[in-house]
Design a protein around this motif. Structure first.
Motif, PDB file in Angstrom:
ATOM      1  N   PHE A  34       0.844  -1.196   0.000  1.00  0.00           N
ATOM      2  CA  PHE A  34       0.000   0.000   0.000  1.00  0.00           C
ATOM      3  C   PHE A  34       0.879   1.245   0.000  1.00  0.00           C
ATOM      4  N   TYR A  36       0.836   5.334   0.838  1.00  0.00           N
ATOM      5  CA  TYR A  36       0.136   6.411   1.534  1.00  0.00           C
ATOM      6  C   TYR A  36       0.883   7.718   1.313  1.00  0.00           C
ATOM      7  N   GLN A  38       1.174  11.652   3.244  1.00  0.00           N
ATOM      8  CA  GLN A  38       0.832  12.420   4.439  1.00  0.00           C
ATOM      9  C   GLN A  38       1.339  13.838   4.286  1.00  0.00           C
ATOM     10  N   SER A  43      -3.381  13.418   8.379  1.00  0.00           N
ATOM     11  CA  SER A  43      -3.177  11.995   8.570  1.00  0.00           C
ATOM     12  C   SER A  43      -2.736  11.327   7.278  1.00  0.00           C
ATOM     13  N   LEU A  44      -2.425  10.059   7.385  1.00  0.00           N
ATOM     14  CA  LEU A  44      -2.038   9.299   6.200  1.00  0.00           C
ATOM     15  C   LEU A  44      -3.271   9.072   5.335  1.00  0.00           C
ATOM     16  N   LEU A  46      -4.532   6.890   2.048  1.00  0.00           N
ATOM     17  CA  LEU A  46      -4.212   5.806   1.138  1.00  0.00           C
ATOM     18  C   LEU A  46      -4.313   6.307  -0.290  1.00  0.00           C
ATOM     19  N   PHE A  91       5.066  13.449   2.519  1.00  0.00           N
ATOM     20  CA  PHE A  91       5.715  12.281   3.111  1.00  0.00           C
ATOM     21  C   PHE A  91       5.007  11.062   2.525  1.00  0.00           C
ATOM     22  N   ILE A  93       4.648   7.014   2.299  1.00  0.00           N
ATOM     23  CA  ILE A  93       4.935   5.824   3.116  1.00  0.00           C
ATOM     24  C   ILE A  93       4.304   4.602   2.460  1.00  0.00           C
ATOM     25  N   GLN A 105       0.493  -4.836   9.793  1.00  0.00           N
ATOM     26  CA  GLN A 105       0.983  -4.085   8.645  1.00  0.00           C
ATOM     27  C   GLN A 105       2.388  -3.613   8.980  1.00  0.00           C
ATOM     28  N   PHE A 107       5.217  -1.065   8.076  1.00  0.00           N
ATOM     29  CA  PHE A 107       5.391   0.202   7.375  1.00  0.00           C
ATOM     30  C   PHE A 107       6.859   0.464   7.063  1.00  0.00           C
ATOM     31  N   GLY A 108       7.094   1.031   5.900  1.00  0.00           N
ATOM     32  CA  GLY A 108       8.419   1.539   5.604  1.00  0.00           C
ATOM     33  C   GLY A 108       8.646   2.820   6.384  1.00  0.00           C
ATOM     34  N   PRO A 109       9.890   3.286   6.429  1.00  0.00           N
ATOM     35  CA  PRO A 109      10.229   4.485   7.199  1.00  0.00           C
ATOM     36  C   PRO A 109       9.797   5.782   6.534  1.00  0.00           C
ATOM     37  N   ARG A 112      10.520  11.484   2.299  1.00  0.00           N
ATOM     38  CA  ARG A 112      10.081  12.877   2.319  1.00  0.00           C
ATOM     39  C   ARG A 112      10.467  13.531   0.996  1.00  0.00           C
TER      40      ARG A 112
END
Lengths: 116, 111
Positions: A34, A36, A38, A43-44, A46, A91, A93, A105, A107-109, A112
Protein backbone atom coordinates in the motif's frame (compact mmCIF):
# COMPACT_ATOMS: atom_id res chain seq x y z
CA UNK A 1 10.22 -8.99 12.94
CA UNK A 2 9.44 -8.23 9.33
CA UNK A 3 11.06 -5.16 7.88
CA UNK A 4 10.04 -2.88 5.06
CA UNK A 5 12.55 -0.47 3.62
CA UNK A 6 12.09 2.60 1.47
CA UNK A 7 14.55 4.40 -0.72
CA UNK A 8 15.35 7.21 -0.82
CA UNK A 9 14.48 8.51 2.63
CA UNK A 10 14.58 12.08 1.44
CA UNK A 11 14.59 13.66 -2.00
CA UNK A 12 14.61 17.22 -3.21
CA UNK A 13 13.93 17.82 -6.86
CA UNK A 14 13.04 20.53 -9.32
CA UNK A 15 9.53 21.04 -10.56
CA UNK A 16 8.81 18.97 -13.66
CA UNK A 17 11.14 16.09 -12.87
CA UNK A 18 10.07 12.55 -12.03
CA UNK A 19 10.94 10.83 -8.80
CA UNK A 20 10.97 7.10 -8.15
CA UNK A 21 10.47 5.72 -4.64
CA UNK A 22 11.19 2.09 -3.87
CA UNK A 23 9.50 -0.02 -1.23
CA UNK A 24 11.02 -3.40 -0.38
CA UNK A 25 9.95 -6.16 1.94
CA UNK A 26 13.26 -7.43 3.29
CA UNK A 27 12.50 -10.82 4.76
CA UNK A 28 9.06 -11.71 3.53
CA UNK A 29 7.08 -11.72 0.33
CA UNK A 30 4.30 -9.25 -0.27
CA UNK A 31 1.83 -9.75 -3.10
CA UNK A 32 0.15 -6.55 -1.99
CA UNK A 33 1.65 -3.29 -0.83
CA UNK A 34 0.00 0.00 0.00
CA UNK A 35 1.13 3.54 -0.74
CA UNK A 36 0.14 6.41 1.53
CA UNK A 37 0.74 10.13 1.44
CA UNK A 38 0.83 12.42 4.44
CA UNK A 39 0.77 16.20 4.19
CA UNK A 40 1.98 18.29 7.15
CA UNK A 41 -0.33 18.10 10.15
CA UNK A 42 -2.64 15.72 8.33
CA UNK A 43 -3.18 11.99 8.57
CA UNK A 44 -2.04 9.30 6.20
CA UNK A 45 -4.17 9.03 3.10
CA UNK A 46 -4.21 5.81 1.14
CA UNK A 47 -3.23 6.50 -2.45
CA UNK A 48 -3.23 3.09 -4.04
CA UNK A 49 -2.91 -0.64 -3.57
CA UNK A 50 0.00 -2.18 -5.41
CA UNK A 51 -0.60 -5.71 -6.67
CA UNK A 52 2.19 -8.02 -7.78
CA UNK A 53 1.64 -9.09 -11.37
CA UNK A 54 -1.34 -6.86 -12.02
CA UNK A 55 -2.37 -3.22 -12.17
CA UNK A 56 -2.48 -1.09 -9.10
CA UNK A 57 -5.81 -0.03 -7.65
CA UNK A 58 -6.04 3.71 -7.07
CA UNK A 59 -8.16 5.50 -4.53
CA UNK A 60 -10.67 8.08 -5.67
CA UNK A 61 -9.04 11.35 -6.59
CA UNK A 62 -5.54 9.92 -7.13
CA UNK A 63 -4.28 10.34 -10.68
CA UNK A 64 -2.96 7.03 -11.94
CA UNK A 65 -1.04 8.68 -14.77
CA UNK A 66 0.77 10.94 -12.35
CA UNK A 67 1.55 8.36 -9.68
CA UNK A 68 2.83 5.31 -11.51
CA UNK A 69 3.01 2.14 -9.49
CA UNK A 70 4.90 -0.97 -10.51
CA UNK A 71 4.95 -4.11 -8.38
CA UNK A 72 7.76 -5.85 -10.20
CA UNK A 73 8.38 -8.70 -7.80
CA UNK A 74 7.12 -10.19 -4.56
CA UNK A 75 9.47 -7.95 -2.59
CA UNK A 76 9.49 -4.69 -4.53
CA UNK A 77 6.96 -2.00 -5.35
CA UNK A 78 7.86 1.35 -6.85
CA UNK A 79 5.98 4.63 -6.89
CA UNK A 80 6.99 7.16 -9.52
CA UNK A 81 5.79 10.71 -9.14
CA UNK A 82 5.83 12.02 -12.70
CA UNK A 83 6.32 15.68 -13.53
CA UNK A 84 6.42 16.58 -9.87
CA UNK A 85 5.15 19.94 -8.73
CA UNK A 86 5.48 21.73 -5.38
CA UNK A 87 2.01 20.56 -4.34
CA UNK A 88 3.30 16.97 -4.55
CA UNK A 89 5.71 17.69 -1.72
CA UNK A 90 4.72 15.27 0.99
CA UNK A 91 5.71 12.28 3.11
CA UNK A 92 5.17 9.07 1.15
CA UNK A 93 4.93 5.82 3.12
CA UNK A 94 4.47 2.27 1.95
CA UNK A 95 3.25 -0.72 3.90
CA UNK A 96 2.92 -4.43 3.42
CA UNK A 97 0.57 -6.76 5.27
CA UNK A 98 1.94 -9.61 7.31
CA UNK A 99 1.47 -13.03 5.79
CA UNK A 100 -1.94 -14.45 6.58
CA UNK A 101 -2.77 -11.66 8.97
CA UNK A 102 -5.22 -8.81 8.70
CA UNK A 103 -3.92 -7.22 11.88
CA UNK A 104 -0.32 -6.76 10.98
CA UNK A 105 0.98 -4.08 8.64
CA UNK A 106 4.67 -3.38 8.28
CA UNK A 107 5.39 0.20 7.37
CA UNK A 108 8.42 1.54 5.60
CA UNK A 109 10.23 4.49 7.20
CA UNK A 110 8.80 6.89 4.64
CA UNK A 111 10.21 9.14 1.93
CA UNK A 112 10.08 12.88 2.32
CA UNK A 113 9.69 14.53 -1.08
CA UNK A 114 10.30 18.23 -1.55
CA UNK A 115 9.64 19.71 -4.97
CA UNK A 116 11.13 23.13 -5.53
CA UNK B 1 -17.75 13.69 6.61
CA UNK B 2 -14.40 12.02 7.24
CA UNK B 3 -14.46 8.24 7.51
CA UNK B 4 -12.55 8.27 10.78
CA UNK B 5 -12.73 11.33 13.01
CA UNK B 6 -10.64 12.27 15.99
CA UNK B 7 -10.15 15.36 18.11
CA UNK B 8 -6.84 16.75 16.76
CA UNK B 9 -5.82 18.14 20.15
CA UNK B 10 -3.22 18.94 21.24
CA UNK B 11 -3.72 17.34 24.61
CA UNK B 12 -1.21 18.85 27.02
CA UNK B 13 -1.05 16.78 30.20
CA UNK B 14 1.39 16.51 33.11
CA UNK B 15 3.38 13.38 33.73
CA UNK B 16 1.37 10.80 35.60
CA UNK B 17 -1.97 12.02 34.28
CA UNK B 18 -4.62 9.82 32.74
CA UNK B 19 -5.73 10.85 29.28
CA UNK B 20 -8.48 9.52 27.02
CA UNK B 21 -8.79 9.75 23.25
CA UNK B 22 -11.96 9.18 21.30
CA UNK B 23 -12.60 8.24 17.72
CA UNK B 24 -15.70 7.71 15.60
CA UNK B 25 -15.96 5.92 12.27
CA UNK B 26 -18.66 6.29 9.67
CA UNK B 27 -18.64 2.95 7.86
CA UNK B 28 -20.64 0.35 9.73
CA UNK B 29 -18.93 -2.33 7.61
CA UNK B 30 -15.59 -1.61 9.24
CA UNK B 31 -14.02 -4.85 10.33
CA UNK B 32 -10.86 -4.28 12.31
CA UNK B 33 -9.82 -1.45 14.57
CA UNK B 34 -6.46 -0.26 15.79
CA UNK B 35 -4.60 2.48 17.55
CA UNK B 36 -1.29 3.49 15.99
CA UNK B 37 1.29 5.86 17.33
CA UNK B 38 3.27 8.21 15.11
CA UNK B 39 6.27 10.21 16.21
CA UNK B 40 7.19 13.35 14.34
CA UNK B 41 8.49 12.63 10.82
CA UNK B 42 8.37 8.89 11.40
CA UNK B 43 6.22 6.06 10.15
CA UNK B 44 3.21 4.95 12.23
CA UNK B 45 3.69 2.04 14.59
CA UNK B 46 0.97 -0.27 15.83
CA UNK B 47 0.10 0.40 19.45
CA UNK B 48 -2.71 -2.09 19.88
CA UNK B 49 -5.68 -3.72 18.24
CA UNK B 50 -9.13 -2.90 19.56
CA UNK B 51 -11.83 -5.45 20.34
CA UNK B 52 -15.43 -5.18 21.46
CA UNK B 53 -14.55 -6.92 24.69
CA UNK B 54 -11.95 -4.26 25.40
CA UNK B 55 -8.28 -4.93 25.75
CA UNK B 56 -5.49 -3.74 27.95
CA UNK B 57 -1.75 -3.60 27.45
CA UNK B 58 0.04 -2.23 30.44
CA UNK B 59 -0.95 1.41 30.86
CA UNK B 60 -3.03 1.39 27.68
CA UNK B 61 -6.66 0.33 27.46
CA UNK B 62 -8.67 0.29 24.25
CA UNK B 63 -12.40 -0.12 23.82
CA UNK B 64 -14.71 -0.55 20.84
CA UNK B 65 -18.44 0.15 20.75
CA UNK B 66 -19.75 -1.16 17.43
CA UNK B 67 -23.30 0.07 18.02
CA UNK B 68 -22.10 3.64 18.45
CA UNK B 69 -19.19 3.24 15.99
CA UNK B 70 -16.90 4.61 18.63
CA UNK B 71 -13.37 3.67 19.68
CA UNK B 72 -11.44 4.88 22.69
CA UNK B 73 -7.92 4.76 24.06
CA UNK B 74 -7.04 5.38 27.69
CA UNK B 75 -3.48 6.04 28.79
CA UNK B 76 -2.78 5.86 32.50
CA UNK B 77 0.24 7.26 34.32
CA UNK B 78 1.43 9.23 31.28
CA UNK B 79 5.15 9.28 30.57
CA UNK B 80 7.13 11.88 28.67
CA UNK B 81 7.83 9.19 26.10
CA UNK B 82 4.10 8.88 25.39
CA UNK B 83 4.22 12.25 23.59
CA UNK B 84 3.23 11.50 20.00
CA UNK B 85 0.30 11.57 17.63
CA UNK B 86 -2.19 8.77 18.20
CA UNK B 87 -3.97 7.54 15.11
CA UNK B 88 -7.28 5.72 15.13
CA UNK B 89 -7.38 3.22 12.27
CA UNK B 90 -10.09 1.02 10.80
CA UNK B 91 -10.17 -1.49 7.99
CA UNK B 92 -12.81 -2.91 5.74
CA UNK B 93 -12.78 -4.70 2.45
CA UNK B 94 -12.15 -8.28 3.35
CA UNK B 95 -8.60 -9.45 3.00
CA UNK B 96 -7.22 -6.36 1.36
CA UNK B 97 -5.90 -4.94 4.63
CA UNK B 98 -6.63 -1.38 3.59
CA UNK B 99 -6.09 0.91 6.54
CA UNK B 100 -8.17 4.05 6.90
CA UNK B 101 -6.46 6.50 9.22
CA UNK B 102 -8.03 9.13 11.39
CA UNK B 103 -6.58 12.59 11.49
CA UNK B 104 -4.71 11.81 14.69
CA UNK B 105 -4.65 13.30 18.17
CA UNK B 106 -1.50 15.01 19.34
CA UNK B 107 -0.45 14.26 22.91
CA UNK B 108 2.19 16.32 24.68
CA UNK B 109 3.15 15.07 28.13
CA UNK B 110 4.77 17.81 30.18
CA UNK B 111 7.37 17.26 32.91
Amino acid sequence: GAVVSQHPSRVICKSGTSVKIECRSLDFQATTMFWYRQFPKQSLMLMATSNEGSKATYEQGVEKDKFLINHASLTLSTLTVTSAHPEDSSFYICSAPGYGSTDTQYFGPGTRLTVL
Amino acid sequence: RKEVEQDPGPFNVPEGATVAFNCTYSNSASQSFFWYRQDCRKEPKLLMSVYSSGNEDGRFTAQLNRASQYISLLIRDSKLSDSATYLCVVTYGGATNKLIFGTGTLLAVQP
